[in-house]
Design a protein around this motif. Structure first.
Motif, mmCIF file in Angstrom:
data_model
loop_
_atom_site.group_PDB
_atom_site.id
_atom_site.type_symbol
_atom_site.label_atom_id
_atom_site.label_comp_id
_atom_site.label_asym_id
_atom_site.label_seq_id
_atom_site.Cartn_x
_atom_site.Cartn_y
_atom_site.Cartn_z
ATOM 1 N N SER A 295 48.058 -78.216 10.156
ATOM 2 C CA SER A 295 48.343 -77.106 11.064
ATOM 3 C C SER A 295 47.338 -75.977 10.834
ATOM 4 C CB SER A 295 49.766 -76.595 10.859
ATOM 5 O OG SER A 295 49.949 -76.128 9.536
ATOM 6 N N ALA A 296 47.027 -75.268 11.904
ATOM 7 C CA ALA A 296 46.031 -74.195 11.802
ATOM 8 C C ALA A 296 46.222 -73.193 12.925
ATOM 9 C CB ALA A 296 44.620 -74.777 11.858
ATOM 10 N N ARG A 297 45.892 -71.950 12.643
ATOM 11 C CA ARG A 297 45.845 -70.896 13.654
ATOM 12 C C ARG A 297 44.416 -70.366 13.710
ATOM 13 N NH1 ARG A 297 50.003 -66.383 12.296
ATOM 14 N NH2 ARG A 297 49.116 -65.562 14.249
ATOM 15 N N VAL A 298 43.871 -70.313 14.912
ATOM 16 C CA VAL A 298 42.499 -69.849 15.081
ATOM 17 C C VAL A 298 42.467 -68.764 16.151
ATOM 18 C CG1 VAL A 298 40.147 -70.480 15.757
ATOM 19 C CG2 VAL A 298 41.518 -72.064 14.382
ATOM 20 N N GLU A 299 41.823 -67.649 15.848
ATOM 21 C CA GLU A 299 41.657 -66.563 16.806
ATOM 22 C C GLU A 299 40.169 -66.346 17.054
ATOM 23 O OE1 GLU A 299 43.462 -62.855 15.911
ATOM 24 O OE2 GLU A 299 45.514 -63.596 16.114
ATOM 25 N N MET B 53 40.424 -75.460 26.670
ATOM 26 C CA MET B 53 40.696 -75.339 25.235
ATOM 27 C C MET B 53 42.048 -74.702 24.988
ATOM 28 S SD MET B 53 36.876 -74.181 23.900
ATOM 29 C CE MET B 53 37.374 -74.005 22.174
ATOM 30 N N GLN B 54 42.430 -73.737 25.816
ATOM 31 C CA GLN B 54 43.739 -73.094 25.665
ATOM 32 C C GLN B 54 44.867 -74.097 25.872
ATOM 33 O OE1 GLN B 54 42.977 -70.053 28.624
ATOM 34 N NE2 GLN B 54 43.065 -68.427 27.091
ATOM 35 N N LYS B 55 44.693 -74.989 26.842
ATOM 36 C CA LYS B 55 45.715 -75.998 27.111
ATOM 37 C C LYS B 55 45.725 -77.084 26.039
ATOM 38 C CE LYS B 55 45.516 -75.395 32.148
ATOM 39 N NZ LYS B 55 45.192 -76.042 33.441
ATOM 40 N N GLU B 56 44.542 -77.395 25.523
ATOM 41 C CA GLU B 56 44.412 -78.475 24.539
ATOM 42 C C GLU B 56 44.912 -78.063 23.157
ATOM 43 O OE1 GLU B 56 43.181 -82.322 23.166
ATOM 44 O OE2 GLU B 56 43.455 -81.480 25.183
ATOM 45 N N TYR B 57 44.660 -76.808 22.789
ATOM 46 C CA TYR B 57 44.994 -76.349 21.440
ATOM 47 C C TYR B 57 45.939 -75.139 21.535
ATOM 48 C CZ TYR B 57 40.775 -79.095 20.618
ATOM 49 O OH TYR B 57 39.830 -80.089 20.609
ATOM 50 N N HIS B 58 47.204 -75.372 21.269
ATOM 51 C CA HIS B 58 48.208 -74.320 21.447
ATOM 52 C C HIS B 58 48.119 -73.233 20.377
ATOM 53 C CE1 HIS B 58 49.990 -76.582 24.685
ATOM 54 N NE2 HIS B 58 50.153 -77.643 23.906
ATOM 55 N N ASP B 59 47.491 -73.531 19.255
ATOM 56 C CA ASP B 59 47.356 -72.545 18.180
ATOM 57 C C ASP B 59 46.005 -71.838 18.217
ATOM 58 O OD1 ASP B 59 49.893 -72.943 17.059
ATOM 59 O OD2 ASP B 59 49.205 -74.745 16.011
ATOM 60 N N LEU B 60 45.321 -71.926 19.339
ATOM 61 C CA LEU B 60 44.043 -71.239 19.533
ATOM 62 C C LEU B 60 44.271 -70.051 20.467
ATOM 63 C CD1 LEU B 60 40.925 -70.952 19.463
ATOM 64 C CD2 LEU B 60 40.843 -72.655 21.319
#
Length: 237
Positions: free
Chosen positions: A152-156, A181-188
């Protein structure tokens, strides 16, 4: 002498800009920056001058298509703001210039444990189209690494200065890619600096319209400081 009256010597400020102070001494400066506009301006100008000297030995970048249109013959007065963003390099945390593939791989291994998400912050203040593409490439590479490793990861991705062009509707050369990318990666999360938005309005009479899903924060500098104090890895994109 009160905190407001206390002044740092020129030698002390120059040492701060050159990252030559102890953590305790740096903390004294950071504690004053938010409330002392004159000090912030002084450090900003010193850092800007140093960066300009360094850039003098490099090939100057071509103007970004969108930002050149916005300028309409008038230079954007955001260089000072971009220079100010650089002073946070000395704060406790990770500070990586122009991240290579190896550096991204190193950051990808920073998670403290399986149950604790990795937290990575990309800072974008350069609006050149090729530079923005490289940042998105690095972000996507990192997100794919975490996904493949089941971590798991959070990226800003925080934008300010000319880097805001990455998130401007009708101007960003990568609007479709960002939405994917927003749709593909929910933690971005893509983040825009309100101070920069306000500066666009004041200096250019331009009302910034952001891409869908972009989060607006009060100050890019403040957000970066908050994240680094929270233990986020920091990459100067």
């Amino acid at each position: 002498m009160s905190n407001e009256e206390q002044k740092f010597s020129d030698e002390f400020i120059n040492a701060f800009v050159d990252d030559q102070l102890t953590p305790e001494e740096k903390a004294q400066v950071y504690a004053r920056l938010s409330s002392n506009e004159a000090l912030s301006r002084q450090i900003c100008e010193l850092r800007k001058t140093r960066d300009l000297v360094q850039l003098a030995f490099k090939e100057p970048p071509m103007p970004t298509r969108g930002m050149a249109t916005l300028s309409a013959g008038r230079k954007i007065g955001l260089g000072v703001a971009a220079g100010l963003m650089l002073i946070i390099g000395g704060i406790t945390g990770w500070f990586l210039h122009q991240p290579s593939g190896n550096q991204i791989a190193s950051v990808a291994q920073l998670a403290p444990g399986e149950d604790v998400p990795a937290k990575v912050l990309f800072h974008v203040s350069d609006g050149h189209a090729d530079h923005l593409k490289n940042v998105l490439d690095d972000v996507e590479e990192l997100m794919q690494h975490y996904r493949l490793s089941h971590q798991s990861a959070r990226v800003e991705v925080i934008t300010n200065g000319e880097g805001l062009s990455l998130l401007l509707a009708g101007i960003s050369p990568y609007a479709e890619r960002i939405q994917k990318m927003q749709k593909e990666y929910h933690d971005l999360t893509f983040v825009a600096c309100q101070n920069t938005i306000d500066r666009y309005q004041q200096e250019l009479g331009f009302t910034a319209k952001l891409l869908p899903g972009v989060v607006v924060i009060d100050s890019g500098v403040a957000q970066i400081m908050r994240r680094q104090h929270q233990g986020w890895a920091y990459i100067q994109g």
